[in-house]
Design a protein around this motif. Structure first.
Motif, PDB file in Angstrom:
ATOM      1  N   TYR A  70      45.417 -18.249   2.957  1.00  0.00           N
ATOM      2  CA  TYR A  70      45.035 -19.651   2.757  1.00  0.00           C
ATOM      3  C   TYR A  70      44.560 -19.868   1.318  1.00  0.00           C
ATOM      4  O   TYR A  70      44.935 -20.853   0.667  1.00  0.00           O
ATOM      5  N   ALA A  71      43.738 -18.957   0.827  1.00  0.00           N
ATOM      6  CA  ALA A  71      43.258 -19.052  -0.551  1.00  0.00           C
ATOM      7  C   ALA A  71      44.419 -18.976  -1.543  1.00  0.00           C
ATOM      8  O   ALA A  71      44.443 -19.702  -2.543  1.00  0.00           O
ATOM      9  N   ALA A  72      45.384 -18.109  -1.260  1.00  0.00           N
ATOM     10  CA  ALA A  72      46.553 -17.958  -2.139  1.00  0.00           C
ATOM     11  C   ALA A  72      47.357 -19.245  -2.205  1.00  0.00           C
ATOM     12  O   ALA A  72      47.847 -19.636  -3.273  1.00  0.00           O
ATOM     13  N   LEU A  73      47.494 -19.924  -1.072  1.00  0.00           N
ATOM     14  CA  LEU A  73      48.216 -21.194  -1.047  1.00  0.00           C
ATOM     15  C   LEU A  73      47.447 -22.266  -1.818  1.00  0.00           C
ATOM     16  O   LEU A  73      48.051 -23.104  -2.513  1.00  0.00           O
ATOM     17  N   THR A  74      46.133 -22.242  -1.701  1.00  0.00           N
ATOM     18  CA  THR A  74      45.300 -23.199  -2.442  1.00  0.00           C
ATOM     19  C   THR A  74      45.444 -22.991  -3.944  1.00  0.00           C
ATOM     20  O   THR A  74      45.578 -23.960  -4.700  1.00  0.00           O
ATOM     21  N   VAL A  75      45.423 -21.741  -4.368  1.00  0.00           N
ATOM     22  CA  VAL A  75      45.610 -21.423  -5.788  1.00  0.00           C
ATOM     23  C   VAL A  75      46.990 -21.869  -6.245  1.00  0.00           C
ATOM     24  O   VAL A  75      47.157 -22.433  -7.334  1.00  0.00           O
ATOM     25  N   SER A  76      47.984 -21.640  -5.401  1.00  0.00           N
ATOM     26  CA  SER A  76      49.367 -21.997  -5.747  1.00  0.00           C
ATOM     27  C   SER A  76      49.513 -23.498  -5.964  1.00  0.00           C
ATOM     28  O   SER A  76      50.090 -23.933  -6.967  1.00  0.00           O
ATOM     29  N   ILE A  77      48.994 -24.297  -5.032  1.00  0.00           N
ATOM     30  CA  ILE A  77      49.162 -25.745  -5.171  1.00  0.00           C
ATOM     31  C   ILE A  77      48.396 -26.281  -6.376  1.00  0.00           C
ATOM     32  O   ILE A  77      48.870 -27.186  -7.080  1.00  0.00           O
ATOM     33  N   ASP A  78      47.229 -25.705  -6.657  1.00  0.00           N
ATOM     34  CA  ASP A  78      46.484 -26.122  -7.849  1.00  0.00           C
ATOM     35  C   ASP A  78      47.260 -25.789  -9.122  1.00  0.00           C
ATOM     36  O   ASP A  78      47.304 -26.588 -10.064  1.00  0.00           O
ATOM     37  N   ARG A  79      47.880 -24.613  -9.134  1.00  0.00           N
ATOM     38  CA  ARG A  79      48.647 -24.191 -10.304  1.00  0.00           C
ATOM     39  C   ARG A  79      49.878 -25.073 -10.504  1.00  0.00           C
ATOM     40  O   ARG A  79      50.178 -25.489 -11.626  1.00  0.00           O
TER      41      ARG A  79
END
Length: 204
Positions: A70-79
Motif C-alpha cells: 500500500y505504501a509503495a502504491l502511495t509513493v508511486s502515485i505521488d511520484r
C-alpha cells in the motif's frame, strides 16, 4: 571434584546465557521494520530505489506485506503526479514566433500525449489503491479476485508510463526529451517496484 563440577556447571550456564543473548540480538535485528523493508525490496527490479523510497514508512508498515505494498502504491502515485505536473509545464512553454514554430507545435502535441498517458497512469493507480482497501478486508474466497484487480491496474499504470516514454519522438527537443525521460523512468521504476510488492501478496 565437586569444585570441578561446580566450575563446569558455571561455564555451561555462562555459555547458555551468551547464546541466548546472541539469539536475542539476532532476533531484534531481524525484526527491525527497516530490515523487513530491505528484504522485501530485494524481490523488486530496483531494490535500491525501492528501499530509499519506502524506508521512511517502516515504522508504520512494521512487518506487514499488505501495508508495504500500500505504501509503495502511495509513493508511486505521488511520484507520477509530480512527473505529470513537470511534463505539463514543459508542454505549456511559450512558443516563439520563428521558423521553427511548427516544430515547436509538434513537440507540444507529443508532450501533451505523454501527459495524457501519465494522467491515465494516475487514474489506474487510484483504482489500485482503492482496491487495496477492499483487499485488506476481503474474505479468503474473494482475496484472489481483489488482488488480481490491483495487479491489473498497477500493470496498466506501468504500461501508460512506458507509452509516455515511447511517445517522445525525434521532434522533441533533445534537452527537453532527456529531462522528461529521466523523470518518467524514475516514476516507472517506483511503479514497477510497487507491482512486484503487490505480486508478493499472492505468496503470503
Amino acid at each position: 571434584m565437586e569444585r570441578n563440577s561446580f566450575s563446569l556447571m558455571t561455564t555451561l550456564v555462562l555459555i547458555i546465557i551468551y547464546l541466548l543473548a546472541c539469539t536475542a540480538i539476532i532476533f531484534a535485528a531481524s525484526s527491525n521494520p527497516a530490515d523487513f523493508v530491505r528484504r522485501s525490496c530485494k524481490t523488486t527490479l530496483y531494490p535500491d530505489v525501492c528501499y530509499k523510497s519506502l524506508v521512511s514508512y517502516a515504522p508504520s508498515v512494521k512487518h506487514s506485506p499488505h501495508q508495504l505494498a500500500y505504501a509503495a502504491l502511495t509513493v508511486s502515485i505521488d511520484r507520477v503526479r509530480s512527473v505529470s505536473s513537470f511534463v505539463a509545464h514543459m508542454s505549456a512553454r511559450p512558443k516563439p514566433n520563428s521558423f521553427f514554430e511548427n516544430e515547436r507545435s509538434i513537440e507540444g502535441g507529443v508532450i501533451r500525449d505523454c501527459t495524457d498517458n501519465l494522467k491515465d497512469s494516475i487514474d489506474q493507480l487510484k483504482q489500485s489503491i482503492k482496491e487495496m482497501g477492499h483487499l485488506g478486508r476481503a474474505k479468503a474466497s474473494r482475496y484472489a479476485w481483489h488482488l488480481n484487480n490491483v495487479e491489473t491496474w498497477v500493470s496498466g499504470a506501468l504500461t501508460d508510463e512506458t507509452t509516455c516514454l515511447e511517445s517522445l519522438s525525434q521532434s522533441t527537443e533533445p534537452k527537453v526529451k532527456a529531462a522528461i525521460r529521466k523523470k518518467v523512468v524514475e516514476a516507472a521504476q517506483v511503479t514497477s517496484n510497487a507491482l512486484a510488492l503487490v505480486n508478493q501478496l499472492g505468496t503470503h
